[in-house]
Scaffold this motif. Structure first.
Motif, PDB file in Angstrom:
ATOM      1  N   ALA A  14      -9.325 -20.451 -31.155  1.00 51.87           N
ATOM      2  CA  ALA A  14     -10.183 -19.377 -30.650  1.00 51.87           C
ATOM      3  C   ALA A  14     -10.874 -19.752 -29.343  1.00 51.87           C
ATOM      4  O   ALA A  14     -11.724 -20.633 -29.309  1.00 51.87           O
ATOM      5  CB  ALA A  14     -11.226 -19.012 -31.705  1.00 51.87           C
ATOM      6  N   TYR A  42     -11.000 -21.776 -36.918  1.00 52.66           N
ATOM      7  CA  TYR A  42     -10.200 -21.599 -35.700  1.00 52.66           C
ATOM      8  C   TYR A  42     -10.855 -22.198 -34.463  1.00 52.66           C
ATOM      9  O   TYR A  42     -10.331 -22.056 -33.356  1.00 52.66           O
ATOM     10  CB  TYR A  42      -9.941 -20.095 -35.474  1.00 52.66           C
ATOM     11  N   SER A  58     -15.167 -19.135 -32.368  1.00 52.94           N
ATOM     12  CA  SER A  58     -15.189 -19.392 -33.809  1.00 52.94           C
ATOM     13  C   SER A  58     -15.868 -20.724 -34.082  1.00 52.94           C
ATOM     14  O   SER A  58     -15.602 -21.724 -33.413  1.00 52.94           O
ATOM     15  CB  SER A  58     -13.762 -19.437 -34.369  1.00 52.94           C
ATOM     16  N   GLY A  79     -19.282 -16.603 -35.906  1.00 47.50           N
ATOM     17  CA  GLY A  79     -18.097 -16.392 -36.727  1.00 47.50           C
ATOM     18  C   GLY A  79     -17.048 -15.597 -35.968  1.00 47.50           C
ATOM     19  O   GLY A  79     -17.368 -14.691 -35.193  1.00 47.50           O
ATOM     20  N   SER A  80     -15.790 -15.929 -36.188  1.00 46.30           N
ATOM     21  CA  SER A  80     -14.701 -15.323 -35.413  1.00 46.30           C
ATOM     22  C   SER A  80     -14.645 -13.804 -35.551  1.00 46.30           C
ATOM     23  O   SER A  80     -14.309 -13.100 -34.595  1.00 46.30           O
ATOM     24  CB  SER A  80     -13.356 -15.926 -35.836  1.00 46.30           C
TER      25      SER A  80
END
Length: 406
Positions: free
Chosen positions: A300, A292, A288, A341-342
């Motif tokens: 993450a 996160y 992430s 992006g997560s």
């Protein structure tokens, strides 16, 4: 030929009631999209590859999310073909029907009090597929996070979900759908009454009465940012070795999910209702660059994701709770403009065909031998080197810290 006929005629009719709660039926959320857009649908050949990989992992029930696109219908065909090719192949589906409010995804202001005109068609398609593949479709889920108010683009009130759940239950009573087909909605724990009292409405109570079981979502990883008190390292643990701080945080994350599960179950029981509660979705991203990541809650990474996977599987297996873990494979369409992006990195296997830390043991055990995904053999991330993986792991922030970038 005679033996095959005898086997078919005596084969047990597997139902949702048989599958859910049985630790031998491991559940998984599934999307097979490889590209940055869902305009490029996975082929039936690709879906078959994925099914063979998941079957080798012991997965026997998948959750899908909508029947607007071809993926779900093609997936059912792929599974059906595999069953014809191998009578021992076993895979079932929790078929999702996507539900929206009026004006969702249109650029207009969403009207959360009125449902989308598209919902009826979506339910119709789900019914048709359940009729076409009764040996595979064992559950229909009406909506995905469709009642939780933070889904600001599309959420509806519980009365909309109740309307369609009731409709499907009536089709079962009429004999138009298999009487053993289970109907639910898959939604956030709070939407099921496990949190904010504002959700405690009579429509929700009636929905709980109408479904065959509750499918709830729990995401401690997201809450490491939005509700971080459970996640931050307490002062009394500040002198522990880093790996122990991380392990303690992961144990708190497990407890966080357990408490959300209990919140839903307790609310249901407070209504005098007692039916199964299962986890329709939970997961942990491995990368992430937003809330996160290293500049945020530091949640993450592959190590923490692997520990969460292990802890959730151990707990839910012990308690006979079905857990549709999110998700099988990384999908890059979810946040196409932000590769780091997560949302793109919840899979247990990445787009290079590498098994992440959570399932390195399966690679070691040789279960992927002879299987490929898009021409790539299933290998381990970090070349299987734990020391390289650990090097990228961040310790959660201390509670006494006030300067981390949330």
């Amino acid at each position: 030929m005679i033996k095959d006929t005898i086997k078919t005629s005596t084969e047990k009719h597997i139902t949702a009631a048989d599958i859910l709660e049985d630790p031998n039926y491991i559940a998984m959320s599934y999307g097979g999209y490889r590209e940055k857009t869902r305009d490029i649908q996975p082929t039936i050949s690709q879906l078959k590859q994925d099914m063979k990989i998941l079957s080798a992992m012991g997965i026997k029930i998948l959750r899908t999310y909508n029947v607007q696109l071809q993926e779900a219908s093609n997936l059912l065909k792929a599974i059906s073909d595999l069953k014809k090719e191998d009578s021992n192949f076993e895979m079932y589906v929790m078929l999702g029907a996507w539900i929206d409010c009026k004006n969702a995804w249109t650029g207009k202001i969403p009207n959360h009090e009125v449902e989308s005109e598209q919902n009826a068609g979506e339910i119709g398609r789900a019914v048709a597929l359940a009729k076409q593949y009764p040996d595979i479709v064992k559950i229909i889920a009406v909506g995905n996070e469709a009642m939780v108010t933070w889904a600001t683009s599309y959420f509806v009130r519980p009365n909309v979900i109740l309307k369609w759940v009731t409709y499907l239950q009536e089709l079962k009573e009429k004999g138009e759908l298999d009487k053993d087909l289970w109907i639910t909605s898959s939604d956030d724990f709070s939407s099921w009454g496990g949190g904010d009292p504002s959700y405690h409405t009579e429509d929700l109570n009636n929905l709980i009465r109408a479904v065959d079981y509750i499918s709830m979502h729990t995401y401690p990883m997201h809450n490491s940012h939005y509700n971080p008190q459970f996640w931050l390292v307490p002062e009394e643990e500040s002198n522990l070795p880093d790996i122990e701080k991380i392990e303690s945080a992961m144990q708190r994350a497990l407890l966080f999910s357990q408490q959300q599960y209990d919140g839903v179950a307790n609310y249901m029981r407070s209504l005098g209702i007692n039916k199964p509660v299962h986890i329709g979705e939970t997961g942990w991203a491995t990368l992430s660059n937003e809330h996160y990541g290293a500049d945020g809650s530091k949640a993450a990474d592959e190590y923490k994701s692997g520990r969460y996977y292990q802890l959730m599987r151990e707990w839910t297996k012990k308690e006979h709770i079905s857990c549709f873990y999110f998700e099988a494979f990384d999908e890059q369409w979810k946040d196409a403009q932000n590769p780091f992006g997560s949302e793109n990195h919840f899979g247990l296997i990445n787009l290079k065909g590498e098994a992440k830390y959570a399932i390195w043991d399966l690679v070691d055990n040789g279960i992927f031998k002879g299987l490929k995904r898009d021409g790539q053999s299933i290998t381990k991330t970090y070349n299987g080197k734990v020391e390289d993986l650990i090097r990228e792991v961040h310790v959660p922030p201390l509670k006494i810290e006030t300067t981390y970038n949330y």
